[in-house]
Design a protein around this motif. Structure first.
Motif, PDB file in Angstrom:
ATOM      1  N   PRO A   6       0.829  -1.202   0.000  1.00  0.00           N
ATOM      2  CA  PRO A   6       0.000   0.000   0.000  1.00  0.00           C
ATOM      3  C   PRO A   6       0.863   1.252   0.000  1.00  0.00           C
ATOM      4  N   ILE A   7       0.415   2.268  -0.695  1.00  0.00           N
ATOM      5  CA  ILE A   7       1.165   3.514  -0.766  1.00  0.00           C
ATOM      6  C   ILE A   7       1.022   4.269   0.545  1.00  0.00           C
ATOM      7  N   SER A   8       2.139   4.696   1.086  1.00  0.00           N
ATOM      8  CA  SER A   8       2.099   5.371   2.378  1.00  0.00           C
ATOM      9  C   SER A   8       2.603   6.805   2.292  1.00  0.00           C
ATOM     10  N   THR A   9       3.269   7.141   1.208  1.00  0.00           N
ATOM     11  CA  THR A   9       3.824   8.487   1.093  1.00  0.00           C
ATOM     12  C   THR A   9       3.555   9.036  -0.297  1.00  0.00           C
ATOM     13  N   SER A  10       3.677  10.350  -0.429  1.00  0.00           N
ATOM     14  CA  SER A  10       3.558  10.973  -1.743  1.00  0.00           C
ATOM     15  C   SER A  10       4.848  10.741  -2.508  1.00  0.00           C
ATOM     16  N   PRO A  11       4.768  10.680  -3.824  1.00  0.00           N
ATOM     17  CA  PRO A  11       5.975  10.427  -4.606  1.00  0.00           C
ATOM     18  C   PRO A  11       6.929  11.609  -4.579  1.00  0.00           C
ATOM     19  N   THR A  12       8.216  11.332  -4.627  1.00  0.00           N
ATOM     20  CA  THR A  12       9.217  12.390  -4.732  1.00  0.00           C
ATOM     21  C   THR A  12       9.231  12.917  -6.167  1.00  0.00           C
ATOM     22  N   THR A  51      15.614   2.587  -8.106  1.00  0.00           N
ATOM     23  CA  THR A  51      14.438   3.466  -8.015  1.00  0.00           C
ATOM     24  C   THR A  51      13.166   2.691  -8.343  1.00  0.00           C
ATOM     25  N   VAL A  52      13.225   1.858  -9.370  1.00  0.00           N
ATOM     26  CA  VAL A  52      12.064   1.052  -9.739  1.00  0.00           C
ATOM     27  C   VAL A  52      11.671   0.113  -8.603  1.00  0.00           C
ATOM     28  N   LYS A  53      12.650  -0.471  -7.948  1.00  0.00           N
ATOM     29  CA  LYS A  53      12.349  -1.368  -6.821  1.00  0.00           C
ATOM     30  C   LYS A  53      11.634  -0.617  -5.698  1.00  0.00           C
ATOM     31  N   ARG A  54      12.048   0.620  -5.438  1.00  0.00           N
ATOM     32  CA  ARG A  54      11.361   1.419  -4.423  1.00  0.00           C
ATOM     33  C   ARG A  54       9.943   1.758  -4.865  1.00  0.00           C
ATOM     34  N   MET A  55       9.774   1.992  -6.167  1.00  0.00           N
ATOM     35  CA  MET A  55       8.447   2.309  -6.685  1.00  0.00           C
ATOM     36  C   MET A  55       7.510   1.104  -6.592  1.00  0.00           C
ATOM     37  N   VAL A  56       8.065  -0.096  -6.782  1.00  0.00           N
ATOM     38  CA  VAL A  56       7.278  -1.315  -6.588  1.00  0.00           C
ATOM     39  C   VAL A  56       6.871  -1.433  -5.119  1.00  0.00           C
ATOM     40  N   ARG A  57       7.834  -1.216  -4.245  1.00  0.00           N
ATOM     41  CA  ARG A  57       7.573  -1.294  -2.801  1.00  0.00           C
ATOM     42  C   ARG A  57       6.471  -0.335  -2.369  1.00  0.00           C
ATOM     43  N   ASP A  58       6.479   0.865  -2.959  1.00  0.00           N
ATOM     44  CA  ASP A  58       5.527   1.900  -2.554  1.00  0.00           C
ATOM     45  C   ASP A  58       4.215   1.854  -3.337  1.00  0.00           C
ATOM     46  N   GLY A  59       4.113   0.912  -4.268  1.00  0.00           N
ATOM     47  CA  GLY A  59       2.831   0.716  -4.930  1.00  0.00           C
ATOM     48  C   GLY A  59       2.586   1.553  -6.167  1.00  0.00           C
ATOM     49  N   TRP A  60       3.616   2.194  -6.698  1.00  0.00           N
ATOM     50  CA  TRP A  60       3.417   3.041  -7.886  1.00  0.00           C
ATOM     51  C   TRP A  60       3.478   2.233  -9.179  1.00  0.00           C
ATOM     52  N   VAL A  61       4.251   1.148  -9.181  1.00  0.00           N
ATOM     53  CA  VAL A  61       4.387   0.314 -10.382  1.00  0.00           C
ATOM     54  C   VAL A  61       4.382  -1.156  -9.996  1.00  0.00           C
ATOM     55  N   LYS A  67       6.817  -8.992 -18.838  1.00  0.00           N
ATOM     56  CA  LYS A  67       6.026  -7.864 -19.341  1.00  0.00           C
ATOM     57  C   LYS A  67       6.633  -6.504 -19.007  1.00  0.00           C
ATOM     58  N   GLY A  68       7.678  -6.480 -18.189  1.00  0.00           N
ATOM     59  CA  GLY A  68       8.332  -5.224 -17.864  1.00  0.00           C
ATOM     60  C   GLY A  68       7.664  -4.455 -16.739  1.00  0.00           C
ATOM     61  N   ILE A  69       7.857  -3.139 -16.747  1.00  0.00           N
ATOM     62  CA  ILE A  69       7.361  -2.271 -15.689  1.00  0.00           C
ATOM     63  C   ILE A  69       6.039  -1.651 -16.131  1.00  0.00           C
ATOM     64  N   HIS A  70       5.053  -1.646 -15.241  1.00  0.00           N
ATOM     65  CA  HIS A  70       3.751  -1.072 -15.573  1.00  0.00           C
ATOM     66  C   HIS A  70       3.233  -0.217 -14.416  1.00  0.00           C
ATOM     67  N   LEU A  71       2.550   0.828 -14.755  1.00  0.00           N
ATOM     68  CA  LEU A  71       1.935   1.678 -13.753  1.00  0.00           C
ATOM     69  C   LEU A  71       0.786   0.948 -13.077  1.00  0.00           C
TER      70      LEU A  71
END
Length: 234
Positions: A6-12, A51-61, A67-71
């Motif tokens: 689940p997303i807990s913070t706003s994106p940088t 950075t992508v790994k952090r984005m996965v952790r935070d729920g953005w991608v 299939k690669g990276i997806h929003l």
């Protein structure tokens, strides 16, 4: 498949940049992989991967090996907001403040992360709800209006039309944008393809009566309206 938390913070601002790029890749049906992100952002592959790994952790991608990276839906919502802010800031800089066309992408990039929703709404009203940015790229939700424009690289000698759009990927190259502006290759320009030279991958255009030679790699990112319709709303 890696699941997201689940997303807990706003994106940088950095994450917003990645989300915006992923939005463009997905919109255009292009593969979204860390190598392409690294190239466009201007960082090393390990940095982009982290950075992508952090984005996965935070729920953005989401990340899939095949299939690669997806929003994710939340990532897509943020990405659309970033793109809208970017395009409207570009329009403000160009049409209200008169900043040179070749510079507005860079300047908007420095401003877009700090615009509030209230200010964004005021800007949109002031600009009379533009459908594209000054480079001709569609605001989120307006993609259909550009669907009939063709890539310059696909045109044949003797064909003509109106230049409508310079793709976001090309905007990251300041020298290229300055070249296009100097030679009048901006949305609204009337162009004719005079010669196509496959052996050295160049096209010779006539722009306002003057010849301009472009490489195929550049022509890939320029879009032309061959229907000679009335000017689009920018």
């Amino acid at each position: 498949m890696h699941t997201s938390a689940p997303i807990s913070t706003s994106p940088t601002a950095t994450v917003e940049d990645y989300l915006a790029l992923l939005y463009v890749f997905e919109r255009d049906g292009q593969p979204a992989i860390a190598t392409r992100l690294a190239e466009q952002v201007g960082v090393s592959l390990p940095t982009a991967t982290a950075t992508v790994k952090r984005m996965v952790r935070d729920g953005w991608v989401s990340l899939d090996e095949k299939k690669g990276i997806h929003l994710t839906p939340d990532g897509d919502q943020i990405a659309r907001s970033v793109m809208r802010r970017h395009y409207l800031v570009e329009s403000l800089l160009r049409h209200v403040l008169g900043v040179p066309w070749s510079r507005i992408h860079e300047e908007a990039h420095a401003i877009e992360h700090t615009i509030t929703d209230d200010t964004l709404e005021r800007m949109q009203g002031k600009l009379k709800n533009p459908l594209t940015c000054p480079h001709g790229n569609p605001l989120p939700g307006e993609e259909q209006m550009v669907a009939h424009w063709v890539k310059l690289i696909e045109m044949k000698a003797g064909e003509s039309g109106t230049l409508r759009r310079i793709h976001e990927i090309a905007e990251n190259n300041h020298d290229l944008m300055a070249f296009l502006e100097t030679n009048g290759l901006m949305p609204g320009a009337k162009i004719t393809v005079r010669e196509v030279m496959p052996f050295n991958q160049t096209l010779t255009l006539e722009v306002s009566g003057s010849p301009v030679v472009l490489g195929a790699a550049t022509a890939e990112w320029l879009y032309v309206d061959q229907n000679h319709r009335s000017e689009s709303k920018h």
